[in-house]
Structure formats: C-alpha cells, structure tokens
Write an enzyme that holds these catalytic residues in place. Sequence first.
Site, short mmCIF file in Angstrom:
data_model
loop_
_atom_site.label_atom_id
_atom_site.label_comp_id
_atom_site.label_asym_id
_atom_site.label_seq_id
_atom_site.Cartn_x
_atom_site.Cartn_y
_atom_site.Cartn_z
N GLU A 117 -51.09 24.41 -18.99
CA GLU A 117 -51.39 23.31 -19.89
C GLU A 117 -52.78 23.42 -20.47
OE1 GLU A 117 -50.54 20.72 -16.58
OE2 GLU A 117 -52.50 19.81 -16.84
N CYS A 128 -59.67 22.15 -23.43
CA CYS A 128 -59.73 22.58 -22.04
C CYS A 128 -58.60 23.56 -21.80
CB CYS A 128 -59.58 21.33 -21.18
SG CYS A 128 -59.49 21.64 -19.44
N CYS A 168 -53.50 27.75 -8.67
CA CYS A 168 -54.84 28.14 -8.20
C CYS A 168 -54.83 28.28 -6.70
CB CYS A 168 -55.87 27.07 -8.60
SG CYS A 168 -57.56 27.49 -8.12
N CYS A 194 -58.45 23.20 -3.39
CA CYS A 194 -59.27 22.01 -3.24
C CYS A 194 -58.35 20.81 -2.97
CB CYS A 194 -60.12 21.76 -4.48
SG CYS A 194 -61.15 23.18 -4.88
N CYS A 202 -57.15 18.37 -5.84
CA CYS A 202 -56.74 18.92 -7.13
C CYS A 202 -55.26 19.28 -7.17
CB CYS A 202 -57.58 20.17 -7.42
SG CYS A 202 -57.08 21.02 -8.91
N CYS A 258 -56.59 18.21 -14.60
CA CYS A 258 -56.25 19.55 -14.16
C CYS A 258 -54.89 19.68 -13.47
CB CYS A 258 -57.39 19.90 -13.20
SG CYS A 258 -57.56 21.54 -12.69
N1 SAH Z 1 -61.36 25.93 -10.94
C1 SAH Z 1 -62.49 25.56 -11.68
C2 SAH Z 1 -62.16 25.03 -13.05
C3 SAH Z 1 -60.95 24.17 -13.19
S1 SAH Z 1 -61.04 22.57 -12.44
C4 SAH Z 1 -63.31 24.54 -10.91
O1 SAH Z 1 -62.83 24.06 -9.89
O2 SAH Z 1 -64.43 24.28 -11.31
C5 SAH Z 1 -62.15 21.71 -13.53
C6 SAH Z 1 -62.83 20.52 -12.89
O3 SAH Z 1 -61.90 19.44 -12.69
C7 SAH Z 1 -63.43 20.82 -11.53
O4 SAH Z 1 -64.73 20.28 -11.45
C8 SAH Z 1 -62.49 20.11 -10.61
O5 SAH Z 1 -63.10 19.82 -9.41
C9 SAH Z 1 -62.11 18.90 -11.41
N2 SAH Z 1 -60.90 18.20 -10.96
C10 SAH Z 1 -59.80 18.71 -10.40
N3 SAH Z 1 -58.89 17.74 -10.18
C11 SAH Z 1 -59.44 16.59 -10.62
C12 SAH Z 1 -58.99 15.24 -10.66
N4 SAH Z 1 -57.80 14.89 -10.23
N5 SAH Z 1 -59.83 14.32 -11.19
C13 SAH Z 1 -61.04 14.68 -11.68
N6 SAH Z 1 -61.51 15.94 -11.66
C14 SAH Z 1 -60.72 16.88 -11.14
FE1 SF4 Z 2 -58.64 25.46 -8.26
FE2 SF4 Z 2 -58.45 22.89 -8.70
FE3 SF4 Z 2 -60.20 23.77 -6.94
FE4 SF4 Z 2 -60.60 24.22 -9.56
S1 SF4 Z 2 -60.57 22.24 -8.51
S2 SF4 Z 2 -60.81 25.66 -7.87
S3 SF4 Z 2 -58.49 24.47 -10.24
S4 SF4 Z 2 -57.98 23.93 -6.77
#
Ligand code: SAH
Ligand code: SF4
Length: 340
Positions: A89, A102, A109, A113, A116, A330
């Site tokens: 997406e 974005c 991934c 995390c 996420c 994300c």
């Molecule tokens: N993997 C990379 C880039 C993609 S995620 C990273 O983790 O930086 C982009 C950003 O969105 C990251 O800062 C991540 O922590 C944040 N993110 C992920 N899920 C989220 C959510 N549900 N609400 C807000 N931010 C979120």
């Molecule tokens: Fe991967 Fe989501 Fe963590 Fe970014 S925030 S590194 S997309 S698991």
Amino acid sequence: MNNIYGFTREKLETYFLSIEEKKFKALQVFEWLYEKKISNVEEWTNLKKEIREKIKEDFSFAMPKIIRKERDTLTRKYLFELEDQNYIEAVVMYHDYGISLCVSSQVGCNMGCQFCESGRLKKVRNLETFEMVSQILAIESDIGDRISSVVLMGIGEPLDNYENVLAFIRIINDAKGLALGIRHITLSTSGLVPKIYDLMKENIQINLAISLHAPNDEIRNKIMKVNQVYNISQLIRAIKDYIAYTNRRVTIEYVMLKGINDNKNCAEELASLLSHMNVYVNLIPYNETNHIHLYKSDKETISNFCAVLKNRGINVTIRKEFGGKISAACGQLRSKEVEK
Ligand code: SAH
Ligand code: SF4
C-alpha cells in the site's frame, strides 16, 4: 524480464553500451519515461526503430495494479496488487506545502515491532526497485498531480532492502528522472545500525528518520525486537556519527503509546538522551488497530510530554493525524486484504 522502472540512469547507460549504442540514449529514455511520462515505446521518435524494437524485447513496462482506494479529506490510500499477487500500500497526504507520498519497501516486515500492523504479518519478500518507482508513477497518474515529497514509511524496513531502496532513491532524485529534490525524500528506519553507517557513507543528503519510540532499553526491548540486536546506546552513537558526518539534522520518531512510553519520566529521560544532538523529535499519536492491544496516549498526555521536551530545549512537534479513519497507518489496508 527486466522492468524498465527499476533501472537507474547509470544502469541504463551500461545497457546501451552493452548493445553497442551510445550511452546518452539512457538520458532520452529517462526523458520519455519520467519527464514526458510516455511509456509507449512507439512514440519515442528520437530513437531509431531498431533500438525501439530491442527495448521492447528487453524490458517490461508493467506497473502494479491499483485494486482499492480509500479517501478522506486530506488522504488517499492505495492498495496495489503486484505481479505475484502480493499486496502493498501507499498513502498520499495533502499538506499546505505540497503532496507527499508514503511508499512501501517490502511485502510485510520482519522487524516485528509490537505496535505495528506490517510487522504482525511477516516479510514475504523485498520490493524490487521498479515496484517502488511505479507506486509513485501510478499514483501521480491517478491523482493527476505531481508528488512533491516521498517518505519511505509504508510497509517494510527500507534498510533491510538496502540496494533496491538506494536505486529507487537515485531514480526519483535524478534530474532527468522524477527530479524529486533529495531533501524531499525521507527514509525511516527502526535502527539497523550497520546499515545506518552504510547510508552515511553514500553521501546523499536525504532526510533520515529514526523510529526510537522509547527512552531506554527496558521499554524499547519490549516494543521493538530490533533493540535486542542494536540497543539504544549503539543506535544513539550511530545517529551522532551520522549527524557529524553528513551535517544533517536527524528526525527522531516517537509513537505515543498509552501507559507504555508516555509518562513524564520517559519525557525527561528522552530529553537527557537527546540533549546536545542536532535532532528534531516528532511525537506520533498511535494509530490504533483491531488486532493489537495497544492504545494511543491522551491528547493531554501528549502535550505534556511535548512540553517537557520543549522546556529542555529539544525541537519537537506533534505529528498531525492523517487518515486514522481510513486505516492509513503502516500496513493496515494490506493486512485486511491478506486476511480476507
Ligand atoms: N520500518 C520503518 C519504516 C516504516 S514504519 C520504521 O519502522 O521506521 C514508519 C513509521 O510508522 C515508524 O516510525 C513506525 O514506528 C510507525 N508506526 C507503525 N505502526 C504505527 C501505528 N499503528 N501508529 C502510528 N505509527 C506507527
Ligand atoms: Fe517493520 Fe513496522 Fe517495525 Fe517499521 S514499525 S520496522 S514497518 S514492524
């Protein structure tokens, strides 16, 4: 077959040399693809018929299919289907200063995390360079407007797909490519320390954003698995080195999770951790999702947290909430599709 949108100008030059043609033909191809946005090779009249035939034989021009769109006042969210039926997406955001996009860098991934949605569904594969470039082209064509900045904050960890992401940045930044200013390109990473050093040595002036999300190892270990490999002190060292080497300010992302990382002590600890660093903190209101039992901090908690940082002399802003209603965080749209 090679997809043409995955070729940097340099790689295309090598191709033309390999078929005993002049390398400036690469420039002409870039002009057709990215300036004139004409992908029908028949119309590339400044190239001889034989070369056009050869190009048609050697390259695919396929684009990912847009299979779903959701819209809100200031956002458009796109779900793409790739050639192998995987989904990714991309999210368009309309700002006062322009339109940002974005983009995703992987299918899923592996960083896992806790908060996420993209990490909940494991990595299937890296995106090819062309699959990143064509997210932009397909969306520009759909909205009939030009994207003015790109953030690598969609699905995936961009530094876990290093070479393809770098080629993508080169193509979109190329003056004859999409000509996006390098300072209009942001890469966000969860903190793969060795790759941060690699990126530093590339000598490109992109914006680097680090997903820190916690002021100490105890909290960060719980919410980000990557911290068990590269802990906060290693990460902060890398950020300091990156700043010293590139002379660029780094963005620190901090997602505000209720009861997890949002109290006053966390704010104080974060301020101490970042003191005297050329960074800018972006507090992100958490976008809640159905499957994950984590919640966004109250508005008041976020503004108090912000105030503590400000008082301690840290540059900080609270990120404007985009697209909560249309599951713009994300990976949420993809995971809905995958689970169907
Ligand atoms: N993997 C990379 C880039 C993609 S995620 C990273 O983790 O930086 C982009 C950003 O969105 C990251 O800062 C991540 O922590 C944040 N993110 C992920 N899920 C989220 C959510 N549900 N609400 C807000 N931010 C979120
Ligand atoms: Fe991967 Fe989501 Fe963590 Fe970014 S925030 S590194 S997309 S698991």
